[in-house]
Design an enzyme around this catalytic site. Structure first.
Site, short mmCIF file in Angstrom:
data_model
loop_
_atom_site.label_atom_id
_atom_site.label_comp_id
_atom_site.label_asym_id
_atom_site.label_seq_id
_atom_site.Cartn_x
_atom_site.Cartn_y
_atom_site.Cartn_z
N CYS A 100 0.69 -1.25 0.11
CA CYS A 100 0.10 -0.09 -0.16
C CYS A 100 0.86 1.17 0.03
CB CYS A 100 -0.99 -0.16 1.39
SG CYS A 100 -1.98 1.32 1.37
N CYS A 200 -5.30 -2.72 5.47
CA CYS A 200 -4.77 -1.38 5.17
C CYS A 200 -6.97 0.02 4.80
CB CYS A 200 -4.31 -0.74 4.96
SG CYS A 200 -3.45 -0.22 3.42
#
Length: 395
Positions: A100, A200
């Site tokens: 990410c 996330c």
């Protein structure tokens, strides 16, 4: 005034980071990244991203900075989610947080920020950036956060010099309690907010539940391998070279069903990862069972009793050239070179003494002590003192 765009996540860390930047005289703009809204794979009815974006907006209002939301869910699906499913199908265990940062926050997001005229992008990570001058140019360092308990440099182990050049980490010099204290003094809505757990992007959802929606359940067997199995009684052969020895130490043991006994069933080998203890649903053993390997082709999970089981331990691992990354390109090893470092194979693991060995096809990392559950697909990161200098995907 230099313009900084900060990723406001709706958490306390990025809130305080935004405040500190403003205090330092930057022109600060808050951007909330919406990474996920595919309702077909939302399992909990709670919608954390809505709450988070709302909190981020309230913080921006309180600090008097402009705020907007950017929708990156398409890029997220493509670069993170699809990659994760592909890795799990291959029997590897990816790290979505590292990805990410590399693919979204410091790439897609950073490009948007620079297009909006930003000089820098900031995040609420617990790490620091250093700059040294070498041969007439600036070289950027990725340094561990001062708070040893919260240091997040590992999650940024795939960043490049170009990305670091444009990054700021305002809370890297602070501890978590200090960050909370600042937020409380400022009466920010995020001051007492719990740290987000879970992936996330999908908030409060557990990974196996999420995977189950894409990777169809498929019943297979759980096999227990005894710790005194002859597989583990191998006499160390004589090696003609250091590379041969490293290949031997980092080798993958080939398990077969007839080497152990069937002790249970599972719903898909790709839901399990090395070192996992929970979720096996097998009782009646003297010590708890741990996953020592998974075979996604044959759909078999191999387990062993107790966390000292020899199937869990190895002293070396390998990273292939195409998955090898140097944050400090100037320190990259050439074939035949070695480097003594400290390394970790997962977030929160204490740093361990290790040596890097560069060979034609990639890089071996050999540890001074045995390491538990070295897992393919995860990242190994190596440090010189408190500087993270490189990383790679475990092959």
């Amino acid at each position: 005034m230099k313009r900084v765009i900060i990723g406001l996540s709706g958490g306390v860390d990025s809130s305080v980071a935004a405040y500190l930047l403003k205090e330092q005289g930057y022109e600060v703009i808050g951007l909330f990244m919406k990474n996920w809204h595919d309702d077909s794979v939302t399992i909990s009815n709670e919608c954390p991203w809505l709450d988070d974006s709302n909190d981020a907006m309230l913080v921006a209002e309180k600090l008097g900075i402009p705020f907007q939301t950017v929708d990156l869910s398409e890029q997220y699906k493509e670069r993170i989610v699809d990659y994760m499913f592909h890795e799990y199908e291959r029997g590897r265990t990816p790290n979505p947080d590292v990805l990410c940062n590399r693919e979204i926050k410091f790439d897609v997001f950073m490009k948007i920020a620079l297009d909006l005229g930003a000089d820098y992008v900031a995040t609420g990570h617990y790490c620091r950036k250093g700059t040294i001058h070498k041969e007439g140019k600036d070289i950027y360092q990725l340094l561990a956060g001062v708070d040893g308990n919260k240091d997040q440099s590992y999650f940024l182990c795939q960043l490049s010099q170009e990305q670091l050049a444009k990054s700021l980490f305002p809370i890297g010099e602070l501890t978590k309690p200090q960050v909370r204290e600042i937020a409380t003094k400022l009466d920010l809505v995020t001051a007492d907010k719990k740290d987000s757990q879970g992936l996330c992007f999908i908030g409060k959802v557990k990974l196996p539940d999420f995977l189950q929606q894409q990777l169809k359940p498929k019943e297979g067997v759980i096999v227990e391998i005894s710790s005194d199995q002859s597989l583990y009684q191998v006499n160390t052969p004589d090696f003609n070279s250091e590379e041969e020895k490293l290949a031997f130490l980092s080798r993958k043991i080939e398990y077969k069903k007839d080497l152990g006994k069937i002790v249970g069933k599972h719903q898909g080998a790709h839901y399990f990862t090395k070192g996992q203890r929970k979720g096996l649903g097998v009782g009646g053993t003297v010590e708890p069972l741990f996953v020592i390997d998974t075979d996604v082709e044959e759909n078999v999970i191999y387990t062993g009793q107790g966390k000292e089981h020899p199937g869990l331990y190895k002293k070396a691992l390998f990273v292939s050239n195409d998955e090898l990354h140097w944050v400090r390109e100037d320190l990259a090893l050439q074939t035949g070179e070695t480097l003594a470092v400290k390394a970790r194979i997962r977030y929160r693991q204490a740093l361990e003494n290790a040596t890097l060995h560069k060979v034609d096809t990639g890089l071996y990392v050999s540890f001074e002590n045995f390491q538990s559950a070295i897992t393919e697909g995860q990242f190994v990161a190596w440090y010189l003192e408190d500087e993270l200098v490189g990383s790679g995907v475990i092959a």
